[in-house]
Design an enzyme around this catalytic site. Structure first.
Site: not given
Length: 630
Positions: A196, A198-199, A201-202, A418
């Site tokens: 996904p 933001g995990t 990879k780059t 709530e």
């Protein structure tokens, strides 16, 4: 590049000024030489006042009898010489000057063509990023990385230990290929990082560049896309040529799905340029001409759209899944990012990690940065737990909207809504513990009850799903019990939507309906065509569709009835918690449990007892009496 562009524009400005002067000079010179008009010259000749003339082409210069010099321009008059001779005028003639043009004159005469060529070269270099000149369309845009400053290593990557092991082996192969080759192992051709957004990879690819010690080229998938057919394929060939020259090396392609999509797929037909680029990439990775020593590492978050030929062994030999981190991974990621800020010694990053389920590495980096900004805004020297908690709420729920004006009636309704969620949560055994309840508007919500899982879960049980639907309906049920059915608002619309989606997933995908059994229904129900959502024919009969709708309704109503039963039994707890929320706006999970189970008021909140009496009288004055529905 900016300096060269400046020089070019300076030259263009000077040539423009020269061109203006060139067109301006002849007219001025003609006006200076034509002292008298030709008719006046003929009159002076008839009167005998002209004594001497010099004819040079059509230009005539002469001297009057009184010694005054003059000049004029003569048309092609064949009788002019005869007239001058009859009056005894001294005549002299000279040929027209034929001077060679100067260098500046040549430049000015060629100025329009030179300007056109210069502008064309300038714009072509801008289109191609200035690489390779005006005809460098087919040159690769891959850049060799040399991270002497800000170097990233595997120590800076956390939370993706399995992915690190896979790529560490690639780096080790590049450092010592004999260790693997003596057993017959071959260097992998390609490594695909899937996960996904933001995990990391780059970031993992940058760590490979920092650890490998070999040339590392980086390029984006969109850099292959061009308006001219064949340019992308040419850039792929040039990229591999550069790789061969620097072998062994690593080439990193970010967002490879820009060029790696399945060929011939989709409603709109194929894309010839993209498919040619993909075909060339396939040939270069594993064709007749093998590229030994060139490793391709690519990243994508859409592996489902990639062409099957790209994913087969021999091309991308490894598919490394870079998934969302678990609680241990989140704690490690927080430790990496927290090294850059000054924190208080009592901050427990494990607790912060536990409170951020589903966060990616980018989300956690943003969380740490937001906490530091909040501390700086308050002029603090250290980042404390308070800033981390506020930053987490801001990232997960949005910024507080304290400037939003709410009437007292709206606040009371929000507090009971709530409180209904919270009371049902406390009394459902399969529910997650409450982390916080608030009636402060955040984002698009007027209030929120946040639950906190005790551990990361991969799947959920039927009991947990039914509990979540009951919790979702708790707000609507509380409004009905306290204010009556006619006073119910649209505030529960998102809760109803979530409960319906959860029930639909249970029935149609998870096979959790006893009536319909473990069968999946309605796969790929919608697809986008020409910007519109078009429903596809579902793989179920009309009779089955009616059963599906009935089961979804039954699941939602079961949660509704469960919430109604709990709130009717715990009506006193509902009033107590609603009044506390009206007074203090935000309560933690431990404060709510102490208040409900032990009747212990939160620390430093003893004035709650006084406020309870005032609010009870206020509730009675506007007719908000409990309405018990059996």
């Amino acid at each position: 590049m900016n300096f060269k562009n400046l020089i070019m524009w300076v030259i263009i400005v000077f040539l423009t000024i020269g061109l203006y002067n060139m067109f301006k000079s002849p007219q001025n010179s003609v006006n200076q030489k034509n002292d008298i008009i030709f008719s006046e010259f003929l009159s002076e000749v008839e009167n005998g006042r002209v004594v001497q003339v010099e004819i040079q082409g059509n230009n005539i210069n002469g001297i009057m009898s009184d010694g005054k010099k003059f000049s004029t321009y003569s048309p092609n008059d064949p009788n002019l010489i005869e007239k001058l001779s009859e009056r005894g005028v001294s005549i002299s003639a000279a040929p027209t000057d034929e001077k060679m043009p100067s260098l500046l004159g040549v430049l000015l005469s060629w100025f329009p063509m030179l300007l056109l060529i210069a502008v064309w070269i300038f714009f072509m270099r801008q289109m191609q990023g200035g690489k390779g000149g005006a005809m460098g369309f087919g040159r690769s845009k891959a850049k060799m990385m040399n991270e002497l400053k800000g170097k990233v290593t595997f120590n800076d990557v956390a939370g993706v230990e399995e992915a690190k092991e896979e790529v560490e082996e690639v780096v080790e192969f590049l450092r010592d290929p004999k260790k693997f080759s003596r057993l017959g192992g071959k260097i992998p051709r390609g490594c695909l990082l899937v996960g996904p957004p933001g995990t990391g990879k780059t970031l993992l690819a940058r760590a490979i560049a920092g650890e490998a010690g070999v040339p590392f080229f980086t390029i984006s998938g969109s850099d292959f896309v061009e308006m001219f057919v064949g340019v992308g394929a040419s850039r792929v060939r040039d990229m591999f040529e550069q790789g061969k020259k620097h072998s062994p090396c690593i080439i990193f392609i970010d967002e490879i799905d820009a060029v790696g999509r399945s060929r011939g797929a989709g409603l709109g037909g194929g894309n010839d340029e993209r498919e040619q680029t993909l075909n060339q990439l396939l040939v270069e990775m594993d064709g007749f001409d093998t590229n030994e020593g060139v490793i391709i590492i690519a990243a994508t978050n859409r592996p489902d759209v990639l062409d099957p030929a790209l994913l087969r062994p021999g091309r991308f030999d490894r598919q490394v899944v870079v998934s969302l981190p678990d609680i241990i991974g989140r704690e490690k990621i927080l430790k990496v990012h927290s090294k850059k800020i000054t924190m208080a010694s009592d901050i427990n990053l494990r607790t912060v990690a536990r409170g951020t389920p589903g966060f990616s590495g980018a989300d956690l980096a943003n969380l740490v940065n937001e906490s530091a900004l909040l501390a700086a805004r308050k002029n603090k020297r250290l980042v404390t737990n308070q800033e981390f908690e506020e930053a987490k709420d801001k990232v997960m729920m949005g910024a507080e909207r304290r400037s939003m004006v709410m009437t007292e009636d709206e606040k009371k309704l929000t507090a009971y809504h709530e409180a209904g969620h919270a009371i049902v949560t406390i009394n459902e055994k399969a529910a997650y513990p409450i982390h916080k309840a608030t009636i402060i508007p955040r984002g698009r919500a007027l209030g929120m009850v946040m639950q906190l899982p005790e551990k990361d879960e991969v799947s959920q049980t039927r009991e947990q799903l039914h509990a979540q639907m009951a919790i979702a309906m708790g707000g609507r049920v509380a409004e009905e019990i306290i204010f009556g059915e006619d006073k119910v608002t649209t505030g529960a619309s998102s809760d109803i939507e979530q409960a319906t989606k959860r029930a639909r997933a249970m029935v149609m995908r998870a096979g959790l309906s006893k009536e319909l059994g473990p069968v999946a229904y309605g796969e790929n129900e919608e697809e986008v065509f020409l910007g519109r959502s078009v429903a596809r024919q579902q793989n179920m009969s009309e009779e089955t569709a009616k059963k599906v709708d009935a089961e979804i309704r039954k699941f939602v109503e079961k949660g509704y009835e469960r919430a109604k039963t709990i709130l009717n039994e715990k009506i006193e707890d509902l009033h107590k918690l609603a009044k506390a929320l009206l007074t203090y706006e935000t309560l933690t999970g431990s404060e709510i449990e102490d208040l409900i189970n032990k009747n212990i008021y939160p620390s430093n909140k003893e004035d709650l007892k006084v406020e309870e009496k005032e609010q009870s009288s206020a509730l009675g004055s506007i007719g908000l009496k409990p309405k018990i529905v059996h």
